[in-house]
Design a protein around this motif. Sequence first.
Motif, PDB file in Angstrom:
ATOM      1  N   CYS A  76       6.474  -1.357  -0.964  1.00  0.00           N
ATOM      2  CA  CYS A  76       6.772  -2.406   0.013  1.00  0.00           C
ATOM      3  C   CYS A  76       6.354  -2.029   1.433  1.00  0.00           C
ATOM      4  O   CYS A  76       5.832  -2.847   2.164  1.00  0.00           O
ATOM      5  CB  CYS A  76       8.254  -2.754  -0.034  1.00  0.00           C
ATOM      6  SG  CYS A  76       8.670  -4.163   0.970  1.00  0.00           S
ATOM      7  N   CYS A 113       6.471  -5.757   6.829  1.00  0.00           N
ATOM      8  CA  CYS A 113       5.591  -5.152   5.835  1.00  0.00           C
ATOM      9  C   CYS A 113       4.531  -6.187   5.445  1.00  0.00           C
ATOM     10  O   CYS A 113       4.606  -7.345   5.856  1.00  0.00           O
ATOM     11  CB  CYS A 113       6.396  -4.707   4.613  1.00  0.00           C
ATOM     12  SG  CYS A 113       6.989  -6.061   3.588  1.00  0.00           S
ATOM     13  N   GLN A 117       8.616  -8.894   3.574  1.00  0.00           N
ATOM     14  CA  GLN A 117       9.980  -8.730   3.052  1.00  0.00           C
ATOM     15  C   GLN A 117      10.807  -7.847   3.974  1.00  0.00           C
ATOM     16  O   GLN A 117      11.953  -8.124   4.270  1.00  0.00           O
ATOM     17  CB  GLN A 117       9.929  -8.096   1.655  1.00  0.00           C
ATOM     18  CG  GLN A 117       9.291  -9.001   0.637  1.00  0.00           C
ATOM     19  CD  GLN A 117       8.636  -8.207  -0.471  1.00  0.00           C
ATOM     20  OE1 GLN A 117       8.183  -7.086  -0.264  1.00  0.00           O
ATOM     21  NE2 GLN A 117       8.584  -8.800  -1.653  1.00  0.00           N
TER      22      GLN A 117
HETATM   23 CU   LIG Z   1       6.981  -5.474   1.459  1.00  0.00          CU
END
Ligand SMILES: [Cu+2]
Length: 125
Positions: A76, A113, A117
Motif C-alpha cells: 500500500c 499512497c 487509501q
Molecule cells: Cu495504498
Amino acid sequence: MARTRFLTTSLSFTVLLGALVGGCQDGKEATVEASPPSELRVAVEVTEDGYRPLEVDAKAGVPLTMVFTRTTDADCGKKVVVPDFGIERELPVNVPVEVSFTPEHTGRIGFMCGMGQMKGAILVQ
Ligand SMILES: [Cu+2]
C-alpha cells in the motif's frame, strides 16, 4: 538537522548584529547571513498503519522537505502522491526519499499512497 542550522544561523546573525552595533563595519558575513534561512524538514514514516505523523505542519512561502521512509513491505505504501504539486514518488523499503516543494498558501494539502487509501495532510499556516 535544518533546525540546528537555523539556530546556528540565527545565533551568528545576532552576534553579528551586536558587532555591527558595536561599530564593526566588516559586513562581509552580514550579506551572507541576512537572508532569512528557512526550510522545514519533517520525517514521515510509512507504516502498515499509515503515515506517522498523519499531519505535518508547514508555513506558507517556506520550502518544505518531507523525508518519507517506508518501513513496511506492505504494498500500500510503495508510492506517495502529492496531487496538488503533481508529485509522485516510489518509496523503496527503508530508503529515505525526499519530497520537496514550497506551499505558497495557507490551508491543507493532502498526500496519499498510490491508491488513495492511506492519507496524510500538510497543514500550512
Ligand atoms: Cu495504498
